[in-house]
Motif scaffolding. Structure first.
Motif, short mmCIF file in Angstrom:
data_model
loop_
_atom_site.label_atom_id
_atom_site.label_comp_id
_atom_site.label_asym_id
_atom_site.label_seq_id
_atom_site.Cartn_x
_atom_site.Cartn_y
_atom_site.Cartn_z
N GLN A 876 1.43 3.28 5.96
CA GLN A 876 1.54 4.11 4.77
C GLN A 876 2.94 4.71 4.67
OE1 GLN A 876 -0.72 7.88 4.69
NE2 GLN A 876 -1.74 7.10 2.86
N THR A 877 3.45 5.22 5.78
CA THR A 877 4.79 5.81 5.79
C THR A 877 5.85 4.75 5.52
OG1 THR A 877 4.02 7.44 7.40
CG2 THR A 877 6.40 7.17 7.17
N ALA A 878 5.71 3.58 6.14
CA ALA A 878 6.70 2.51 5.95
C ALA A 878 6.71 2.02 4.51
CB ALA A 878 6.40 1.35 6.91
N GLU A 879 5.54 1.93 3.88
CA GLU A 879 5.47 1.49 2.48
C GLU A 879 6.29 2.42 1.59
OE1 GLU A 879 4.34 -0.96 0.86
OE2 GLU A 879 3.01 -2.04 2.22
N LEU A 880 6.13 3.74 1.80
CA LEU A 880 6.87 4.69 0.98
C LEU A 880 8.37 4.61 1.28
CD1 LEU A 880 4.47 7.77 1.22
CD2 LEU A 880 4.75 6.20 -0.70
N ALA A 881 8.72 4.37 2.54
CA ALA A 881 10.13 4.27 2.91
C ALA A 881 10.77 3.04 2.28
CB ALA A 881 10.28 4.23 4.43
N ARG A 882 10.08 1.89 2.29
CA ARG A 882 10.68 0.68 1.73
C ARG A 882 10.75 0.72 0.22
NH1 ARG A 882 7.80 -4.01 0.14
NH2 ARG A 882 5.56 -3.70 -0.10
N LEU A 885 11.80 6.15 -0.94
CA LEU A 885 11.61 7.59 -0.77
C LEU A 885 12.29 8.06 0.50
CD1 LEU A 885 9.32 6.88 -2.85
CD2 LEU A 885 8.04 8.76 -1.83
N GLY A 886 12.89 9.26 0.44
CA GLY A 886 13.49 9.86 1.62
C GLY A 886 12.43 10.53 2.49
N ASN A 887 12.85 10.92 3.69
CA ASN A 887 11.90 11.53 4.62
C ASN A 887 11.25 12.77 4.05
OD1 ASN A 887 12.62 9.51 6.33
ND2 ASN A 887 13.64 10.82 7.85
N ARG A 888 12.04 13.62 3.36
CA ARG A 888 11.48 14.86 2.81
C ARG A 888 10.42 14.55 1.77
NH1 ARG A 888 12.39 17.62 -1.62
NH2 ARG A 888 14.16 16.31 -2.18
N ASP A 933 20.21 5.11 2.79
CA ASP A 933 19.20 5.84 3.57
C ASP A 933 19.18 7.31 3.18
OD1 ASP A 933 18.70 3.55 4.76
OD2 ASP A 933 19.40 4.11 6.78
N ALA A 934 17.95 7.87 3.10
CA ALA A 934 17.80 9.31 2.82
C ALA A 934 17.48 10.02 4.12
CB ALA A 934 16.67 9.55 1.82
N VAL A 935 17.96 11.22 4.20
CA VAL A 935 17.72 12.00 5.42
C VAL A 935 16.54 12.90 5.22
CG1 VAL A 935 18.75 13.67 6.98
CG2 VAL A 935 20.15 11.92 5.94
#
Length: 935
Positions: A876-882, A885-888, A933-935
């Protein structure tokens, strides 16, 4: 004066007060001008009679002394005499002072006054008039309100003999206390032109500001001057004394020092009032004492009746009291001017007389149909009345105090009612009501009083009902050990329905004792499997419901308990409501609960009412009605403030309030409530798992998944020790499974959710089964249920839990890129009312809607090699990252901490053997555009 406090300064001033000079004459220009004209006319041989009146401390005597000094400057003889409390009963006291000033010419008359024989009529008057014809004279009489009757007659005779050619001016200063009538000077004057009356008025804030600057040496705030004027009622003497004490203490006349000045003024006014009381006539004293007792309730004629005055000139008496500064007119009534004056009057009244006045005032107030609480306040200071109306008024006053939340006052009224003679059963019911009030104001005293009632040995149905109600109320505070002891003691002599209800209440208490040392007494009768008693039916219904057994039987038992109405104790009916609600008969259960709450409000049974309102708040919360839940929780705390709850029960209300705050996005409040320090022993209470559950939800909000998983499981372990396996009690397994998924422990998550699904099927309630099935679909990555099934679940009572499961499913579908199924689920989620009352849900719905409104990216299903090795939380986290979306942003949408997001992405990179988001997107879609990349 350095180093002295205000009290020492004030005391020192009182001791040396007479050594101080007169206060400056501010705003007395009009009176000074008139006195100046009188003195000037005296030089032309024109007599005058001047009365200077005002309230005590307003400076009427200071004006007389000023006029005397002015006359002396013009070579006028000035004779000063003064009335006093000490000489009020001394015949010709003031005349003796006056003749002593005349010297040898009045020596014979003085000897007559001092001798044993009755002096001649009007001794010394001819001598005074004879000397006056040669020497213009000003006679100043201060404090004339304290003159003895003989001196008054002598002065009246002097006034009658004044005519043109007699150069004598009589100045009389007095307050409004006129024992000889307010017009004794004017009535004696041979001509109206001869008499003048001057009245001194209170100082204005402007004059007070000038006086303050003169004494303190610096200008004062406008607010300070206004407050000083109001507190002292414009009295120059009071202000002069208070400001000197204030300045001597080193204070500056600023607004922040107003409370200190008010304290000084109050003390000075009280001291002056105490001294003034000693100079009153018996009639005025009696009326003031009556006003101090009943002035807030009774009109002036009734006050006079209370004072024992049969015939009195009310207008004259009222004017005298007002002029003396004791009272102020309010329409047709009189009120004491300041609370400190009332306090001094009551202190001056003998205790027996004070008690008798309160008793007579209460009876008069009852006759004029005053409010019960007003009568009750009077009865608090009165001896026992011995009449039924007194108990009725005290009960009514207690009810009024309870309605506004003043439990200590309510207990005081009821405690006083116990002093009245009454029937033993009536007294016992009064004690029961008192224990209800003491549950808030003095819980331990209330518990002892209830135990005494439970142990009452009297026979009869009425006494049996009383004992059961006392046990019911005591248990409501939450002390199960107290309840078991009380029930066991009462059971020894009980029979019939009382015995059945005592057994029910005993087993209600036993349900909250999970430790072996707290297990029920083996000799105590067991709760029947098929009880006939409504109270036992309610307890048995909850036992079965908590264990997830025999849903139809639970509904039958619960309805039997609730149909009994107030014939059954309240706590078993609350247990029946909870059991009936668990069967999915939510509307019926909540209607029954509303009726029970209304009944408890009428009975002022606050401990039980608080428990009922806390349950109402929980059921509203579970149904997604957050506003109603918040109102019910507030009402529960008003009925029984949290500090008065027993620690074993307080955890329920704390847990409910924490969850409400969390759903309303009041995160700090939710966290503070969930982490409220609890006293030792609270972990053994019936509702301890509810608080653990609330703490676990807060941990999820903070992204502490390991902590939340442990808290959910600890909550479950507590429930399992009591064999409470029904997921309808708390769905801890599905929540723990969600936490385990987030931690990557899919095996444990599947075990927990399958266990919950099995128990839900065993229980058979559609809401429990539906939630378990949706949770299983999420854990096992199955296709979501069809629209009909989901819509059916939305109509069941557990709407809040259902909405969150649905929201997690939509989020999962969005992250997988399954936009069609996500849109279908989101449509159903948006249809729920709870998404508009829960701030957290509303925020999730807005984000999901925004995600689905974005156009689909090409090759959205092209997933990287090794994707199946990821846990659901990592995927789920990886889907949003790819998707960029940034970490925040990921942390906000998944309601986890940024550190949790970083940890999941780190595990993802290791499993996929990549090192960055760029590689993740490159391996997902060869056409993916480059995103920084987003921090």
């Amino acid at each position: 004066m350095t180093g002295l406090n205000d009290e020492q300064l004030y005391a020192g001033f009182i001791r040396a007060g007479r050594l101080r000079a007169d206060p400056p004459l501010l705003e007395r220009e009009e009176q000074q001008a008139e006195l100046g004209r009188v003195v000037a006319a005296l030089g032309e041989g024109r007599p005058a009679v001047v009365s200077v009146t005002g309230r005590p401390g307003f400076g009427h005597n200071a004006l007389l002394r000023w006029a005397g000094r002015l006359a002396e400057e013009r070579s006028v003889r000035v004779l000063r005499v003064s009335g006093s409390l000490a000489e009020r009963d001394l015949r010709y006291g003031a005349v003796t002072q006056l003749l002593g000033l005349l010297g040898e010419v009045a020596e014979r008359s003085l000897q007559d006054l001092r001798g044993e024989r009755e002096p001649a009529c009007l001794p010394g008057l001819p001598e005074l008039l004879h000397t006056t014809r040669r020497t213009p004279t000003l006679v100043a009489v201060e404090d004339a309100q304290w003159l003895d009757p003989a001196s008054v007659q002598w002065l009246q005779a002097l006034v009658r003999r004044l005519s043109n050619g007699v150069p004598l001016v009589l100045l009389v200063g007095r307050t409004g206390l006129y024992p000889h009538g307010p017009d004794w000077l004017a009535d004696a004057a041979p001509s109206a032109r001869l008499f003048r009356n001057l009245t001194v008025h209170p100082l204005s804030p402007r004059a007070v500001a000038a006086l303050t600057e003169r004494i303190c040496g610096i200008p004062c705030d406008e607010a300070f001057a206004a407050a000083a004027t109001e507190a002292a009622h414009g009295s120059p003497a009071v202000l002069h004394a208070a400001l000197h004490c204030f300045a001597d203490a080193g204070h500056r006349p600023t607004a922040d020092r107003i409370p200190r000045l008010n304290t000084l003024i109050t003390g000075i006014v009280g001291d002056r009032a105490g001294r003034a009381l000693r100079g009153l006539t018996d009639e005025a004293t009696a009326v003031l004492r009556a006003l101090a007792v009943g002035g807030d309730l009774l009109d002036f004629p009734l006050i006079c009746s209370l004072a024992g005055l049969r015939t009195v000139r009310e207008s004259r008496l009222r004017a005298s009291l007002e002029m003396a500064g004791f009272t102020v007119a309010e329409g047709s009534d009189e009120r004491l001017r300041m609370p400190i004056v009332r306090a001094r009057i009551l202190e001056d009244t003998p205790a027996a007389e004070r008690a008798a006045l309160h008793a007579r005032a209460a009876h008069l107030a009852y006759q004029i149909v005053a409010d019960d609480e007003d009568i009750a306040r009077l009865l608090l200071e009165a001896p026992p009345i011995g009449e039924p109306w007194a108990v009725h008024a005290l009960r009514g006053g207690s009810g009024t105090a309870l309605r506004r939340g003043d439990f200590a006052r309510a207990a005081t009224y009821l405690h006083r009612a116990l002093d009245e003679p009454q029937d033993p059963l009536e007294r016992a019911h009064l004690s029961l009501d008192l224990a209800g009030a003491e549950a808030v104001s003095a819980p331990e005293a209330g518990d002892r009083r209830l135990m005494t009632l439970v142990r009452t040995p009297h026979e009869g149905e009425a006494w049996a009902q009383l004992r059961v109600r006392a046990l019911d109320m005591g248990l409501a505070r939450g002390d199960d050990a107290w309840g078991r002891r009380a029930a066991a003691h009462a059971l020894a002599t009980a029979h019939g329905s009382e015995r059945d209800e005592l057994i029910a209440l005993y087993w209600y208490a036993a349900e909250s004792a999970p430790e072996p040392c707290d297990l029920p007494d083996p000799d105590f009768p067991a709760l029947p499997e098929h009880p006939l008693s409504p109270a036992q039916a309610g307890i048995r219904a909850w036992q079965l419901a908590a264990r997830g057994l025999h849903r139809a039987r639970v509904a039958e038992l619960a309805r039997r308990a609730l149909e009994a109405g107030n014939a059954a104790p309240a706590l078993p009916r609350l247990a029946a409501v909870r059991a009936l609600w668990a069967t999915d008969a939510a509307t019926e259960a909540e209607d029954r609960l509303a009726a029970l709450i209304a009944e408890l409000r009428r009975r002022h049974s606050h401990p039980v009412l608080a428990r009922a309102l806390a349950l109402s708040a929980e059921l509203h919360l579970r149904g997604g009605r957050l506003d109603a839940a918040d109102r019910a929780a507030d009402a529960a705390e008003r009925a029984l403030p949290l500090a008065a709850w027993h620690p074993l029960a307080a955890t329920h209300l704390i847990a409910v309030r924490s969850t409400i705050a969390q759903e309303d996005r009041r995160c700090d409040e939710a966290r503070a409530l969930a982490r409220t320090p609890m006293p030792p022993g609270a972990e053994y209470g019936l509702y301890w798992p509810y608080l653990l559950y609330a703490r676990a939800r807060v941990a999820i909000e903070e992204g502490h998944w390991a902590e939340s998983a442990e808290l959910f499981k600890e909550s479950g372990r507590w429930l399992l020790r009591r064999q409470w396996a029904n997921p309808s009690v708390l769905p801890w397994r599905s929540m723990a499974a969600r936490a385990c998924l987030a931690l990557g422990d899919q095996e444990q998550a599947q075990r927990l959710i399958r266990e919950e699904l099995t128990l839900a099927r065993q229980w058979g309630a559609p809401s429990a089964l539906g939630l378990a099935q949706l949770g299983a679909e999420s854990v096992d990555q199955q296709e979501p249920a069809d629209g009909t099934t989901i819509r059916l679940l939305g109509e069941l009572p557990t709407r809040l839990a259902y909405a969150w499961v649905l929201a997690d499913l939509v989020t999962e579908e969005v992250t997988k890129g399954k936009r069609a199924s996500a849109a279908r689920l989101l449509s159903e989620l948006s249809r729920l009312t709870v998404t508009r009352t829960s701030g957290r849900l509303a925020e999730r719905v807005r984000w999901l809607t925004a995600q689905l409104d974005q156009p689909a990216a090409p090759d959205d299903d092209a997933l990287p090699e090794g994707w199946s090795a990821l846990s659901p939380a990592e995927r789920q986290t990886a889907e949003l990252a790819r998707r960029g979306l940034g970490n925040r942003e990921i942390a906000e949408q998944l309601m986890v901490s940024r550190r949790t997001v970083e940890h999941r992405l780190s595990n993802t990179y290791k499993k996929l053997r990549i090192t960055s988001r760029k590689e993740l997107r490159a391996r997902s879609r060869s056409t993916e555009r480059d995103v920084t990349d987003a921090v």
